[in-house]
Design a protein around this motif. Structure first.
Motif, PDB file in Angstrom:
ATOM      1  N   LEU A  93       0.822  -1.201   0.000  1.00  0.00           N
ATOM      2  CA  LEU A  93       0.000   0.000   0.000  1.00  0.00           C
ATOM      3  C   LEU A  93       0.859   1.256   0.000  1.00  0.00           C
ATOM      4  CD1 LEU A  93      -2.798  -0.947   2.572  1.00  0.00           C
ATOM      5  CD2 LEU A  93      -2.739  -1.354   0.119  1.00  0.00           C
ATOM      6  N   SER A  94       0.506   2.192  -0.857  1.00  0.00           N
ATOM      7  CA  SER A  94       1.150   3.495  -0.868  1.00  0.00           C
ATOM      8  C   SER A  94       0.624   4.294   0.325  1.00  0.00           C
ATOM      9  CB  SER A  94       0.821   4.220  -2.167  1.00  0.00           C
ATOM     10  OG  SER A  94      -0.562   4.562  -2.192  1.00  0.00           O
ATOM     11  N   PRO A  95       1.254   5.424   0.659  1.00  0.00           N
ATOM     12  CA  PRO A  95       0.725   6.258   1.762  1.00  0.00           C
ATOM     13  C   PRO A  95      -0.738   6.654   1.542  1.00  0.00           C
ATOM     14  CG  PRO A  95       2.953   6.940   1.202  1.00  0.00           C
ATOM     15  CD  PRO A  95       2.558   5.921   0.175  1.00  0.00           C
ATOM     16  N   MET A  96      -1.086   7.009   0.286  1.00  0.00           N
ATOM     17  CA  MET A  96      -2.472   7.366  -0.009  1.00  0.00           C
ATOM     18  C   MET A  96      -3.398   6.169   0.203  1.00  0.00           C
ATOM     19  SD  MET A  96      -5.013   9.160  -0.897  1.00  0.00           S
ATOM     20  CE  MET A  96      -4.391  10.738  -1.429  1.00  0.00           C
ATOM     21  N   ALA A  97      -2.974   4.990  -0.277  1.00  0.00           N
ATOM     22  CA  ALA A  97      -3.788   3.786  -0.119  1.00  0.00           C
ATOM     23  C   ALA A  97      -3.987   3.459   1.356  1.00  0.00           C
ATOM     24  CB  ALA A  97      -3.138   2.613  -0.850  1.00  0.00           C
ATOM     25  N   GLN A  98      -2.948   3.680   2.161  1.00  0.00           N
ATOM     26  CA  GLN A  98      -3.053   3.408   3.596  1.00  0.00           C
ATOM     27  C   GLN A  98      -4.089   4.325   4.240  1.00  0.00           C
ATOM     28  OE1 GLN A  98      -1.295   0.842   5.121  1.00  0.00           O
ATOM     29  NE2 GLN A  98      -2.690   1.265   6.813  1.00  0.00           N
ATOM     30  N   GLN A  99      -4.121   5.583   3.799  1.00  0.00           N
ATOM     31  CA  GLN A  99      -5.127   6.516   4.327  1.00  0.00           C
ATOM     32  C   GLN A  99      -6.536   6.100   3.917  1.00  0.00           C
ATOM     33  OE1 GLN A  99      -4.245  10.814   4.015  1.00  0.00           O
ATOM     34  NE2 GLN A  99      -2.226  10.221   3.273  1.00  0.00           N
ATOM     35  N   ILE A 100      -6.680   5.681   2.667  1.00  0.00           N
ATOM     36  CA  ILE A 100      -7.999   5.224   2.190  1.00  0.00           C
ATOM     37  C   ILE A 100      -8.440   4.003   2.992  1.00  0.00           C
ATOM     38  CG2 ILE A 100      -9.272   4.283   0.225  1.00  0.00           C
ATOM     39  CD1 ILE A 100      -7.397   5.887  -1.608  1.00  0.00           C
ATOM     40  N   LEU A 101      -7.506   3.070   3.195  1.00  0.00           N
ATOM     41  CA  LEU A 101      -7.824   1.842   3.938  1.00  0.00           C
ATOM     42  C   LEU A 101      -8.311   2.170   5.340  1.00  0.00           C
ATOM     43  CD1 LEU A 101      -7.746  -1.279   4.221  1.00  0.00           C
ATOM     44  CD2 LEU A 101      -5.383  -1.041   4.968  1.00  0.00           C
ATOM     45  N   GLU A 102      -7.571   3.015   6.043  1.00  0.00           N
ATOM     46  CA  GLU A 102      -7.946   3.351   7.418  1.00  0.00           C
ATOM     47  C   GLU A 102      -9.299   4.053   7.465  1.00  0.00           C
ATOM     48  OE1 GLU A 102      -4.670   5.650   8.817  1.00  0.00           O
ATOM     49  OE2 GLU A 102      -3.281   3.917   8.884  1.00  0.00           O
ATOM     50  N   VAL A 104     -11.944   3.823   5.216  1.00  0.00           N
ATOM     51  CA  VAL A 104     -13.088   2.951   4.896  1.00  0.00           C
ATOM     52  C   VAL A 104     -13.295   1.887   5.968  1.00  0.00           C
ATOM     53  CG1 VAL A 104     -12.888   3.352   2.420  1.00  0.00           C
ATOM     54  CG2 VAL A 104     -11.711   1.388   3.429  1.00  0.00           C
ATOM     55  N   GLN A 105     -12.236   1.542   6.703  1.00  0.00           N
ATOM     56  CA  GLN A 105     -12.387   0.584   7.794  1.00  0.00           C
ATOM     57  C   GLN A 105     -13.153   1.188   8.965  1.00  0.00           C
ATOM     58  OE1 GLN A 105      -8.220  -0.511   8.351  1.00  0.00           O
ATOM     59  NE2 GLN A 105      -8.624  -2.586   7.625  1.00  0.00           N
ATOM     60  N   LYS A 106     -12.980   2.497   9.173  1.00  0.00           N
ATOM     61  CA  LYS A 106     -13.615   3.150  10.316  1.00  0.00           C
ATOM     62  C   LYS A 106     -14.996   3.704   9.987  1.00  0.00           C
ATOM     63  CE  LYS A 106      -9.187   4.594  12.340  1.00  0.00           C
ATOM     64  NZ  LYS A 106      -8.315   5.755  12.664  1.00  0.00           N
ATOM     65  N   ALA A 110     -21.817   3.967   3.867  1.00  0.00           N
ATOM     66  CA  ALA A 110     -21.360   3.887   2.472  1.00  0.00           C
ATOM     67  C   ALA A 110     -21.487   5.236   1.774  1.00  0.00           C
ATOM     68  CB  ALA A 110     -22.158   2.830   1.723  1.00  0.00           C
ATOM     69  N   ALA A 111     -22.511   6.034   2.119  1.00  0.00           N
ATOM     70  CA  ALA A 111     -22.710   7.340   1.479  1.00  0.00           C
ATOM     71  C   ALA A 111     -21.537   8.277   1.783  1.00  0.00           C
ATOM     72  CB  ALA A 111     -24.022   7.965   1.949  1.00  0.00           C
ATOM     73  N   LYS A 112     -21.053   8.230   3.022  1.00  0.00           N
ATOM     74  CA  LYS A 112     -19.913   9.067   3.396  1.00  0.00           C
ATOM     75  C   LYS A 112     -18.628   8.579   2.727  1.00  0.00           C
ATOM     76  CE  LYS A 112     -21.755  10.610   7.856  1.00  0.00           C
ATOM     77  NZ  LYS A 112     -21.547  10.635   9.328  1.00  0.00           N
ATOM     78  N   VAL A 113     -18.505   7.260   2.579  1.00  0.00           N
ATOM     79  CA  VAL A 113     -17.342   6.709   1.877  1.00  0.00           C
ATOM     80  C   VAL A 113     -17.345   7.196   0.431  1.00  0.00           C
ATOM     81  CG1 VAL A 113     -16.253   4.593   1.019  1.00  0.00           C
ATOM     82  CG2 VAL A 113     -17.112   4.686   3.364  1.00  0.00           C
ATOM     83  N   TRP A 114     -18.516   7.137  -0.209  1.00  0.00           N
ATOM     84  CA  TRP A 114     -18.624   7.584  -1.599  1.00  0.00           C
ATOM     85  C   TRP A 114     -18.291   9.069  -1.728  1.00  0.00           C
ATOM     86  CZ3 TRP A 114     -22.939   5.192  -5.090  1.00  0.00           C
ATOM     87  CH2 TRP A 114     -22.815   3.793  -5.083  1.00  0.00           C
ATOM     88  N   ALA A 115     -18.802   9.863  -0.795  1.00  0.00           N
ATOM     89  CA  ALA A 115     -18.542  11.306  -0.841  1.00  0.00           C
ATOM     90  C   ALA A 115     -17.049  11.590  -0.719  1.00  0.00           C
ATOM     91  CB  ALA A 115     -19.316  12.014   0.275  1.00  0.00           C
ATOM     92  N   ASP A 144     -18.043  -5.548   3.867  1.00  0.00           N
ATOM     93  CA  ASP A 144     -18.817  -4.320   3.655  1.00  0.00           C
ATOM     94  C   ASP A 144     -17.969  -3.177   3.092  1.00  0.00           C
ATOM     95  OD1 ASP A 144     -21.320  -5.335   4.376  1.00  0.00           O
ATOM     96  OD2 ASP A 144     -20.923  -5.062   6.508  1.00  0.00           O
ATOM     97  N   PRO A 145     -16.761  -2.931   3.631  1.00  0.00           N
ATOM     98  CA  PRO A 145     -15.928  -1.877   3.018  1.00  0.00           C
ATOM     99  C   PRO A 145     -15.560  -2.172   1.567  1.00  0.00           C
ATOM    100  CG  PRO A 145     -15.134  -2.395   5.224  1.00  0.00           C
ATOM    101  CD  PRO A 145     -16.154  -3.419   4.890  1.00  0.00           C
ATOM    102  N   ILE A 146     -15.347  -3.453   1.241  1.00  0.00           N
ATOM    103  CA  ILE A 146     -15.052  -3.814  -0.155  1.00  0.00           C
ATOM    104  C   ILE A 146     -16.219  -3.412  -1.043  1.00  0.00           C
ATOM    105  CG2 ILE A 146     -14.709  -5.728  -1.771  1.00  0.00           C
ATOM    106  CD1 ILE A 146     -13.257  -7.220   0.442  1.00  0.00           C
TER     107      ILE A 146
END
Length: 584
Positions: A93-102, A104-106, A110-115, A144-146
Motif C-alpha cells: 500500500l502506498s501512503p495514499m492507499a493506507q489513508q484510504i484503507l484506514e 473505509v475501515q472506520k 457507504a454514502a460518506k465513503v462515496w462522498a 462491507d468496506p469492499i
C-alpha cells in the motif's frame, strides 16, 4: 501557439485524505481548441485534455475512458482464487492507499465513503490504490468496506471497472450469503462487456453451493462449456469448498468423482480438502487412501496436506500413523509449523496421553516454533480429560502469562476439566471469570455445570440450571437432556428421568443412542431385564441403532445365563442397516 499551461493547487473543502489536487487553469474553451495534436488535421476540435508524455509526444487523455496503466501494480496479473491476494503477492500500500484503507475501515456509512472517494483524482495511481485497498480488505475478510469501494467504482466513478473489481464484489456478496446480489454483479459484468474469468465462475459456484442451489451450480458449469471454457481445478475446488462449508459431504464426494471422470486433474488443494473431509468423518483409512492416490498421480503434497492427514489420525487416536506422517512431512523438506505441531499434540490428546501432548509442546518450543492459543487449549484439554485439573489450570494460566487472551473455548476446556473432577467451587469460579471477561455463556457451558452438579449429587442445582435454560436465552440441546437422564437414572429417580425423556418431543429434540442407552442403564442397574429389552426394541423401532455401549448395558441387565445367551443372540442376529456415507 498555445497559451502556456499554468498549474495552481486547488484546496479541497472536505476530504478525509491528506492530499491536494492539481487543476489546470488559464485555458478557456477556445484556447483548448487552439492547441493542436500533431496527428489531428487542421480545423478539428479537441474536446479531450492533451498532454506531453515522457517521450515528448502529444497524447490525448479522457478521464472517462481511463484504463489501467501498463505495468501498474495489479494490471494483467489476475486474481488467484481463494488466496486472498492477487497473483500470490500481498498488495503493497502506498501512503495514499493506507489513508484510504484506514478511512473505509472506520466509516460504516457507504454514502460518506462515496462522498470522500469523490474527492480523489481519476488517475492511474488512485485506481491501483483502490484495488490494492480492496484486496487488503479481502485479506481481513471485511466485506462491507469492499462493497462500498467497488460499488463506488462501478456506479459513481469515471473509472471503467475490470474483472478484478467485479470478482471482488461477487466474492464479498457470496461471503455474506447474498447470492442475488452476486448474480446482479455478474449481470453488470456481462453488460459492461467484461469477459468473465474462471475465477468469476468459481466465485459464483461458491455462492450457489453455500446456499444449496445445485441446479444453479450445474447451470454455471454448462455456461462455461458453452463459452468454450472447460471447468478447471480452480472451479471444481470452489464447488467442493462451498459444499464442505454447508457440510454436504455426500455431494462433495460426488463432485470430486465427477471432476476426475471429466479428466480434470485434481490439484493439491483438491486432495487436501478431501483428506480433511474424510478426517472429520473419522475415516482416517479413506483419508490415507486419498493421500496415496495423490502421490500416485504425481501431485505433490504441501504442508497443509500433511497436517490434514495428521489431524485425520488424531481423531482416531492413531499415534503411530500420525508420527509416520509427521516424519514424512519433514523428509519432504517441510519445516513443521505451529499447525503441524498442534495436530500431533491433538493425536496424543485424543489417545489419552496428556504427557505425550506436553512433550510435543516442549519440542515445538525447543525448535523455535512459538505455540499459539490453540496449543495451550490442547494442553488444557489433554490434562482435563485425564483428570489432571491442576495441570490443566497451570496451562490455562501460562496462556495468560504469554499475553494471550483466553477465548470462550479456553474457558470451556478448563470448565470441563473441573466438571469431570466434580470440583463445584472451581467450576463456579470459571463461570464468574467468564462473566467478568464479558464472554457470553452458551449451552455448552451450562451443560458442563449440569454435569458437575450431577457428579456431586447436587440435583437441586441441576434443576435450577435447567429452569434457567428453559426461561432464558439458552436452549438446551440433546446433550443437556442426556446429562439429566443419566444422573437422574443413576440416582434412581425413575419418574423424573421418564418425565425428561418424554419431554424431548415437545422441545423438538430426537433421542440419540446416548439418550436410549442412558435410560436403559438406569433399569439395568436394578437388573430389570425385560424393561431393558423393551426399551431396546423401542430404540430400534425409532430408527436409532445401538453401539458398543448399548450392548454392554443390555448384558449388564442380565441376571441368568439364559438371559445372557438370549441377549447375545439378539445382538448378533440383529440386522443393522449400514449406510456408507462416503463412496470408497
Amino acid at each position: 501557439m498555445c497559451t502556456a499551461l499554468m498549474f495552481t493547487i486547488e484546496g479541497i473543502p472536505y476530504s478525509p485524505f491528506a492530499k491536494s489536487r492539481f487543476k489546470i487553469v488559464g485555458l478557456n474553451k477556445t484556447q483548448r481548441q487552439g492547441c493542436k495534436h500533431p496527428n489531428i488535421s487542421d480545423g478539428a476540435e479537441i474536446s479531450e485534455d492533451v498532454f506531453l508524455d515522457k517521450r515528448g509526444k502529444w497524447r490525448i487523455s479522457n478521464p472517462k475512458k481511463l484504463s489501467r496503466k501498463r505495468g501498474g501494480s495489479l494490471r494483467g496479473r489476475g486474481w488467484k482464487y481463494g488466496s486472498g491476494f492477487v497473483d500470490g503477492v500481498f498488495p503493497v500500500l502506498s501512503p495514499m492507499a493506507q489513508q484510504i484503507l484506514e478511512f473505509v475501515q472506520k466509516e460504516p456509512d457507504a454514502a460518506k465513503v462515496w462522498a470522500a472517494l469523490d474527492t480523489l483524482p481519476a488517475t492511474h495511481n488512485v485506481w491501483d490504490d483502490l484495488i490494492n485497498v480492496s484486496v487488503q480488505l479481502r485479506l481481513n475478510k471485511q466485506w462491507d468496506p469492499i462493497i462500498s469501494v467497488c460499488e463506488w467504482i462501478l456506479y459513481k466513478s469515471s473509472f471503467r471497472p475490470d474483472v478484478i473489481c467485479f470478482n471482488l464484489l461477487i466474492d464479498s456478496y457470496s461471503q455474506k450469503r447474498q447470492y442475488r446480489k452476486a448474480e446482479s454483479i455478474y449481470t453488470d459484468l456481462l453488460e459492461g462487456q467484461c469477459i468473465p474469468t474462471e475465477d468469476t465462475y468459481a466465485l459464483l459456484l461458491g455462492a450457489y453451493s453455500r446456499c444449496g442451489f445445485y441446479k444453479k451450480c450445474e447451470a454455471i458449469l454448462t455456461e462455461m462449456r458453452q463459452n468454450g471454457t472447460h471447468p478447471s481445478a480452480v472451479v471444481y475446488n470452489a464447488y467442493i469448498n462451498g459444499l464442505l462449508k454447508e457440510r454436504d459431504t455426500r455431494k462433495a464426494v460426488e463432485i470430486f468423482q465427477r471432476m476426475k471422470s471429466d479428466r480434470c486433474k485434481p490439484s493439491t488443494d483438491t486432495y487436501t480438502m478431501m483428506i480433511n473431509l474424510y478426517g472429520k468423518a473419522n475415516q482416517s483409512a479413506m483419508a490415507l487412501k486419498i493421500f496415496n492416490e495423490m502421490k500416485t498421480e504425481k501431485c505433490k503434497p504441501n504442508i497443509c496436506t500433511y497436517t490434514a492427514l495428521i489431524n485425520a489420525f488424531a481423531r482416531d487416536g492413531m499415534c503411530e500413523k500420525a508420527e509416520e506422517i509427521f516424519e514424512e512431512l519433514q523428509e519432504a523438506g517441510h519445516e513443521p509449523d505451529v499447525y503441524a505441531y498442534n495436530a500431533l499434540m491433538e493425536v496424543y490428546n485424543r489417545a489419552g496421553f496428556p504427557f505425550g501432548s506436553y512433550e510435543i509442546f516442549s519440542l515445538m518450543q525447543h525448535m523455535g516454533c512459538e505455540p499459539d492459543r490453540a496449543s495451550y487449549n490442547i494442553l488444557v484439554d489433554a490434562f482435563g480429560r485425564a483428570g489432571l485439573h491442576e495441570d490443566a489450570e497451570a496451562a490455562f494460566e501460562e496462556l495468560k502469562q504469554q499475553g494471550m487472551t483466553p477465548t470462550m473455548k479456553s474457558h470451556m476446556l478448563l470448565l470441563s476439566a473441573y466438571s469431570r473432577a466434580g470440583n463445584i467451587p472451581k467450576c463456579e469460579a470459571v463461570m464468574n471469570q467468564m462473566h467478568k471477561s464479558g464472554l457470553e455463556l452458551d449451552t455448552f457451558a451450562l451443560n458442563s455445570m449440569l454435569n458437575a452438579y450431577g457428579r456431586a449429587g447436587r440435583f437441586e442445582k441441576m434443576e435450577e440450571v435447567l429452569m434457567g435454560m428453559e426461561k432464558g436465552p439458552y436452549e438446551g440441546d440433546i446433550s443437556t437432556y442426556n446429562i439429566l437422564i443419566n444422573f437422574f437414572g443413576r440416582a434412581g429417580f425413575f419418574s423424573r428421568m421418564e418425565d425428561v425423556f418424554h419431554s424431548l418431543a415437545s422441545k423438538g429434540l430426537k433421542a440419540d443412542v446416548v439418550t436410549w442407552t442412558s435410560k436403559m442403564s438406569a433399569y439395568a442397574r436394578k437388573k430389570q431385564y425385560r424393561k431393558c429389552l423393551e426399551i431396546f426394541e423401542e430404540m430400534i423401532d425409532a430408527g436409532c441403532y445401538p453401539d458398543g455401549g448399548t450392548a454392554k448395558v443390555l448384558l449388564a441387565s442380565c441376571a441368568t445365563d439364559e438371559q445372557i445367551e438370549q441377549i447375545t443372540t439378539v445382538i448378533r442376529s440383529m440386522h443393522k442397516e449400514t449406510r456408507n456415507t462416503f463412496a470408497a
